[in-house]
Design a protein around this motif. Sequence first.
Motif, PDB file in Angstrom:
ATOM      1  N   ALA A 118      32.798  42.015  50.560  1.00 23.73           N
ATOM      2  CA  ALA A 118      33.969  42.162  49.704  1.00 23.73           C
ATOM      3  C   ALA A 118      34.384  43.617  49.645  1.00 23.73           C
ATOM      4  N   VAL A 119      35.559  43.845  49.062  1.00 20.57           N
ATOM      5  CA  VAL A 119      36.029  45.194  48.778  1.00 20.57           C
ATOM      6  C   VAL A 119      36.173  45.348  47.276  1.00 20.57           C
ATOM      7  N   LYS A 120      36.181  46.601  46.821  1.00 21.60           N
ATOM      8  CA  LYS A 120      36.413  46.897  45.410  1.00 21.60           C
ATOM      9  C   LYS A 120      37.589  47.846  45.284  1.00 21.60           C
ATOM     10  N   PRO A 129      48.804  42.076  40.921  1.00 19.03           N
ATOM     11  CA  PRO A 129      49.505  41.448  42.050  1.00 19.03           C
ATOM     12  C   PRO A 129      48.843  41.741  43.393  1.00 19.03           C
ATOM     13  N   THR A 130      48.300  42.951  43.545  1.00 21.98           N
ATOM     14  CA  THR A 130      47.605  43.285  44.793  1.00 21.98           C
ATOM     15  C   THR A 130      46.327  42.481  44.928  1.00 21.98           C
ATOM     16  N   VAL A 131      45.578  42.354  43.838  1.00 23.25           N
ATOM     17  CA  VAL A 131      44.356  41.547  43.876  1.00 23.25           C
ATOM     18  C   VAL A 131      44.689  40.111  44.267  1.00 23.25           C
ATOM     19  N   ARG A 132      45.713  39.547  43.642  1.00 21.14           N
ATOM     20  CA  ARG A 132      46.101  38.163  43.957  1.00 21.14           C
ATOM     21  C   ARG A 132      46.514  38.039  45.425  1.00 21.14           C
ATOM     22  N   PHE A 133      47.273  38.989  45.916  1.00 24.98           N
ATOM     23  CA  PHE A 133      47.723  38.979  47.310  1.00 24.98           C
ATOM     24  C   PHE A 133      46.520  38.975  48.256  1.00 24.98           C
ATOM     25  N   GLY A 138      42.281  35.610  51.714  1.00 26.08           N
ATOM     26  CA  GLY A 138      40.899  35.523  52.125  1.00 26.08           C
ATOM     27  C   GLY A 138      40.061  36.767  51.947  1.00 26.08           C
ATOM     28  N   VAL A 139      40.542  37.716  51.148  1.00 27.65           N
ATOM     29  CA  VAL A 139      39.790  38.954  50.910  1.00 27.65           C
ATOM     30  C   VAL A 139      39.145  38.889  49.534  1.00 27.65           C
ATOM     31  N   PRO A 140      37.807  38.797  49.444  1.00 27.68           N
ATOM     32  CA  PRO A 140      37.154  38.821  48.136  1.00 27.68           C
ATOM     33  C   PRO A 140      37.281  40.207  47.506  1.00 27.68           C
ATOM     34  N   VAL A 141      37.606  40.247  46.219  1.00 31.88           N
ATOM     35  CA  VAL A 141      37.875  41.513  45.540  1.00 31.88           C
ATOM     36  C   VAL A 141      37.033  41.646  44.278  1.00 31.88           C
ATOM     37  N   MET A 142      36.400  42.791  44.138  1.00 27.42           N
ATOM     38  CA  MET A 142      35.765  43.199  42.883  1.00 27.42           C
ATOM     39  C   MET A 142      36.694  44.200  42.211  1.00 27.42           C
ATOM     40  N   ILE A 178      42.892  41.293  35.910  1.00 25.42           N
ATOM     41  CA  ILE A 178      42.152  41.308  37.174  1.00 25.42           C
ATOM     42  C   ILE A 178      41.404  39.995  37.368  1.00 25.42           C
ATOM     43  N   ALA A 179      40.809  39.478  36.295  1.00 30.08           N
ATOM     44  CA  ALA A 179      40.116  38.189  36.381  1.00 30.08           C
ATOM     45  C   ALA A 179      41.097  37.069  36.713  1.00 30.08           C
ATOM     46  N   ASP A 180      42.230  37.056  36.032  1.00 24.10           N
ATOM     47  CA  ASP A 180      43.228  36.003  36.269  1.00 24.10           C
ATOM     48  C   ASP A 180      43.813  36.072  37.675  1.00 24.10           C
ATOM     49  N   ALA A 181      43.808  37.265  38.263  1.00 21.15           N
ATOM     50  CA  ALA A 181      44.358  37.431  39.612  1.00 21.15           C
ATOM     51  C   ALA A 181      43.410  36.922  40.695  1.00 21.15           C
ATOM     52  N   GLY A 182      42.158  36.621  40.325  1.00 16.64           N
ATOM     53  CA  GLY A 182      41.256  36.020  41.299  1.00 16.64           C
ATOM     54  C   GLY A 182      40.076  36.864  41.719  1.00 16.64           C
ATOM     55  N   ALA A 183      39.866  38.044  41.090  1.00 19.18           N
ATOM     56  CA  ALA A 183      38.684  38.840  41.418  1.00 19.18           C
ATOM     57  C   ALA A 183      37.432  38.036  41.092  1.00 19.18           C
ATOM     58  N   PHE A 184      36.360  38.241  41.880  1.00 19.76           N
ATOM     59  CA  PHE A 184      35.130  37.489  41.634  1.00 19.76           C
ATOM     60  C   PHE A 184      34.213  38.185  40.645  1.00 19.76           C
ATOM     61  N   SER A 185      34.469  39.447  40.347  1.00 21.33           N
ATOM     62  CA  SER A 185      33.705  40.198  39.349  1.00 21.33           C
ATOM     63  C   SER A 185      34.468  41.481  39.052  1.00 21.33           C
TER      64      SER A 185
END
Length: 276
Positions: A118-120, A129-133, A138-142, A178-185
């Motif tokens: 993943a990337v942070k 919006p960037t996190v959601r994008f 397919g990019v996991p985001v912290m 950030i959580a709502d945008a789909g970050a995993f942590s």
Amino acid sequence: MSTERPPVVKRKTVRDIGLSKGATPLVCLTAYTAPVAQILDDEVDLLLVGDSLGMVIYGFDSTLPVTLRMMVDHGAAVVRATRRACIVVDLPFGSYQIGPEQAFQAAHAILAETSAGAVKLEGGAEMAPTVRFLVERGVPVMGHVGLMPQHARVLGGFRAQGREAAEAERIAADARAIADAGAFSVVIEGVAEPLARRITADIAIPTIGIGASAACDGQILVTDDLVGLFQDFTPRFVKRYATIGEAIGSAAARYAEDVRNRSFPGPEHVFRPKAG
């Protein structure tokens, strides 16, 4: 002759990290080099190749000069040296702030060239919006909220965040976004303890604390701080578990003495001609 095969070690994934909410706290540390990563691998759940390497490895006074190439090279070294920990690599300053497309290009370079998990990235509601994008592609985001080193100049330096009500509400809203945008942590750094506790209870993804709260779903420290490699300054939130810096200094002093009095190398350290 034994025919037993060594046990297969499964590397932890972002899904494993995401499912740890409310479970045994996650153990996280930074790693920038292969030898250190290999030593830490069996003890941690997650290794972060942080852009703090700019200060720790390269001697910069901030994280701002760190390049994408640096992150890729160090990230690849850490991945190669490990087999168990989930590896996350920071997106450096200037590689993702222009917009989601730029962020995707930088994230693609990191994931493709390092095989990290993943990337942070730093930022709150403005980065959602960037996190959601990224996640949708397919990019996991912290995430990373609170005290954000890349924003230190805007925040007025490396000072604790969320001590005032309005600032605390903004940081809490950032974490939710950030959580709502789909970050995993999400990393929560340098905030008032009640705020970190509240955010951990409020959002569905694991929180990783540094200078935050024991109530967080995990903890992270810069390994070099943990082992006392730097002797001139220890942040308030760091507990030193070793004094490696002192040990290195002592070893260097004893080596220097042996070299100067010609007791090193000794007979056991040099090569002799072959007999006959």
